[in-house]
Design an enzyme around this catalytic site. Structure first.
Site, PDB file in Angstrom:
ATOM      1  N   ASP A  90     -66.928  31.595  -9.547  1.00  0.00           N
ATOM      2  CA  ASP A  90     -67.521  30.505  -9.500  1.00  0.00           C
ATOM      3  C   ASP A  90     -68.277  30.023 -10.650  1.00  0.00           C
ATOM      4  O   ASP A  90     -68.454  29.032 -10.737  1.00  0.00           O
ATOM      5  CB  ASP A  90     -67.616  30.497  -8.068  1.00  0.00           C
ATOM      6  CG  ASP A  90     -66.161  30.060  -7.583  1.00  0.00           C
ATOM      7  OD1 ASP A  90     -65.096  29.959  -7.931  1.00  0.00           O
ATOM      8  OD2 ASP A  90     -66.196  29.511  -6.355  1.00  0.00           O
ATOM      9  N   ASP A 147     -59.255  29.360 -22.238  1.00  0.00           N
ATOM     10  CA  ASP A 147     -58.863  29.543 -21.057  1.00  0.00           C
ATOM     11  C   ASP A 147     -60.069  30.806 -21.500  1.00  0.00           C
ATOM     12  O   ASP A 147     -60.976  31.335 -22.258  1.00  0.00           O
ATOM     13  CB  ASP A 147     -57.667  30.648 -21.160  1.00  0.00           C
ATOM     14  CG  ASP A 147     -57.545  31.486 -20.524  1.00  0.00           C
ATOM     15  OD1 ASP A 147     -56.706  30.984 -19.221  1.00  0.00           O
ATOM     16  OD2 ASP A 147     -57.654  32.744 -19.920  1.00  0.00           O
ATOM     17  N   ASN A 191     -63.597  38.592 -11.665  1.00  0.00           N
ATOM     18  CA  ASN A 191     -63.666  38.320 -10.296  1.00  0.00           C
ATOM     19  C   ASN A 191     -63.158  39.275  -9.186  1.00  0.00           C
ATOM     20  O   ASN A 191     -63.954  39.535  -8.701  1.00  0.00           O
ATOM     21  CB  ASN A 191     -62.841  37.023 -10.139  1.00  0.00           C
ATOM     22  CG  ASN A 191     -62.833  35.839  -9.773  1.00  0.00           C
ATOM     23  OD1 ASN A 191     -63.690  35.657  -9.697  1.00  0.00           O
ATOM     24  ND2 ASN A 191     -62.021  34.607  -9.333  1.00  0.00           N
ATOM     25  N   GLU A 248     -59.196  28.699 -14.333  1.00  0.00           N
ATOM     26  CA  GLU A 248     -60.168  29.354 -15.483  1.00  0.00           C
ATOM     27  C   GLU A 248     -59.346  28.591 -16.878  1.00  0.00           C
ATOM     28  O   GLU A 248     -60.292  28.520 -17.380  1.00  0.00           O
ATOM     29  CB  GLU A 248     -60.032  30.886 -15.559  1.00  0.00           C
ATOM     30  CG  GLU A 248     -59.050  31.416 -16.468  1.00  0.00           C
ATOM     31  CD  GLU A 248     -57.784  31.668 -15.760  1.00  0.00           C
ATOM     32  OE1 GLU A 248     -57.108  32.389 -15.772  1.00  0.00           O
ATOM     33  OE2 GLU A 248     -57.766  32.174 -14.408  1.00  0.00           O
TER      34      GLU A 248
END
Length: 416
Positions: A290, A273, A281, A315
């Site tokens: 991304d 993770d 983000n 993720e």
């Protein structure tokens, strides 16, 4: 990254290239058994129907146009050019019609390849047919109304030193083919995909097939081979869409589920993770998020020790080590974790974005801007009596991942 790109390119190109080369060698060497005339004549239409139906069902307009082009070339050779070339008392080659076809086909192939599939299937198909049909109609009209000037344009050898007479194709047509193959090949190398590979190999195959007018069955058999390659390209691309994650290029959740069903009695699974990804983000935007996922995926793809990475979702990523214990896998996972921690990603400051190309060139070299890095946490577990199947092993690896997060993140934690 480059190694992975080359593997993808080889995986996409090798089967159709081997098929085309093998059939070409069999035709040239007369290795094929005697085939019934009816079967030889039916093969292109059978393969064309197969490729056309697949392209229509999967919404591949470019492939539909390629199928139509290949069949048009086949009809043009068999019904017009070949009979005129072989009929006694006529010119050895109907040069103007042949030159016109060999000049236009590569150009239309390339234009079709770069024409993205943005509209409804029927609308897209009609637009392409109108554009390419109009281009062909204008060329035929000019050839019929002014054949002498068209012959001078298409049949003249402009540079004798660069003319390959043994190939049997007009110089302008030959260089049209080479140029279009080169441009399409460049984009295929940059962004390999089964559809691009199928179109490129088909155009190259047409270039090989066109001079084979006088071979007994080269044209129909090789036409059928090219149409089969287009059908395979549709299937291959559909497989990739179903089993490969589009953002990261890693195998996706469906591919992971199938792989979990084929594991042996000993294996280790790691759940991964990206740390603080939501906060990242929110701070830097989804575009950079991304990019982070692509960077992490590229590093996970390099994992050694026989591991294979998959995108689990969001993720989260999964790494499977068949035939390994946790102790054997941890050093390889640590190497990947450290590589991701050391990787720096450039962040563009939106407020300082140049207003023009000249301003951008002026700023170039004045500083590399802000850079950020991310870390990952990993939980790893192996099959045991307490975890007898992949589902329980993944749950144990998830619990170990949670423990790694609780312990401060950026570390590998093994399940108890």
């Amino acid at each position: 990254m480059i190694q992975s790109h080359l593997k993808t390119l080889i995986f996409i190109l090798l089967p159709p290239v081997l098929l085309a080369l093998g059939m070409g060698a069999a035709i040239q060497g007369s290795w094929l058994p005697e085939l019934p005339q009816g079967l030889v004549e039916a093969l292109p239409w059978l393969m064309g129907g197969l490729a056309g139906v697949l392209a229509f069902l999967y919404g591949r307009t470019r492939t539909l146009i390629c199928v139509a082009l290949v069949l048009l070339v086949y009809l043009g050779i068999m019904l017009h050019i070949r009979p005129m070339a072989m009929a006694p008392g006529t010119d050895p080659l109907p040069e103007l019609g042949y030159a016109l076809m060999t000049m236009l086909i590569p150009v239309v192939f390339m234009a079709n390849a770069f024409w993205s599939e943005r509209y409804h299937l029927v609308m897209d198909l009609l637009l392409r047919l109108a554009a390419f049909g109009g281009l062909a109609g204008i060329a035929v009209f000019l050839a019929m109304n002014d054949p002498e000037n068209m012959a001078d344009l298409l049949l003249t050898i402009y540079v004798p030193a660069l003319h390959w007479d043994a190939y049997g194709m007009p110089q302008l047509s030959f260089w049209s083919l080479v140029l279009c193959l080169g441009i399409m090949g460049f984009f295929l190398l940059r962004r390999p995909s089964p559809q691009w590979a199928g179109q490129w190999i088909t155009l190259a195959g047409i270039g090989w097939m066109l001079p084979q007018l006088f071979h007994t069955y080269a044209v129909p058999v090789f036409t059928a081979t090219l149409l089969l390659i287009l059908a395979i390209a549709v299937i291959h691309e559909s497989f990739q869409m179903a089993f490969r994650d589009d953002l990261t290029g890693l195998p996706g959740r469906r591919a992971l589920n199938e792989r979990l069903q084929r594991l042996g009695r000993r294996y280790t699974i790691a759940m991964t993770d990206v740390d603080h990804f939501k906060k990242f983000n929110d701070t830097h935007g989804h575009d950079l998020g991304d990019q982070v996922l692509r960077v992490v995926a590229a590093q996970l793809r390099k994992v050694s020790g026989g591991g294979r990475a998959y995108r689990y979702g969001g993720e989260e990523f999964t790494i499977i080590f068949p035939g390994k214990t946790v102790e054997q896998c941890i050093p390889h996972l640590e190497d990947v974790r450290e590589a991701i921690e050391a990787y720096e990603i450039a962040v563009r400051d939106e407020s300082s974005r140049p207003g023009s190309k000249r301003e951008g060139r002026a700023r170039r070299g004045q500083g590399k801007g802000k850079k950020v890095s991310v870390t990952i946490s990993m939980g790893v577990a192996e099959r045991s009596q307490d975890h007898p199947d992949p589902e329980t092993v993944i749950k144990a690896a998830d619990q170990a991942l949670y423990a790694a997060k609780q312990a401060g993140r950026n570390q590998v934690c093994a399940a108890e």
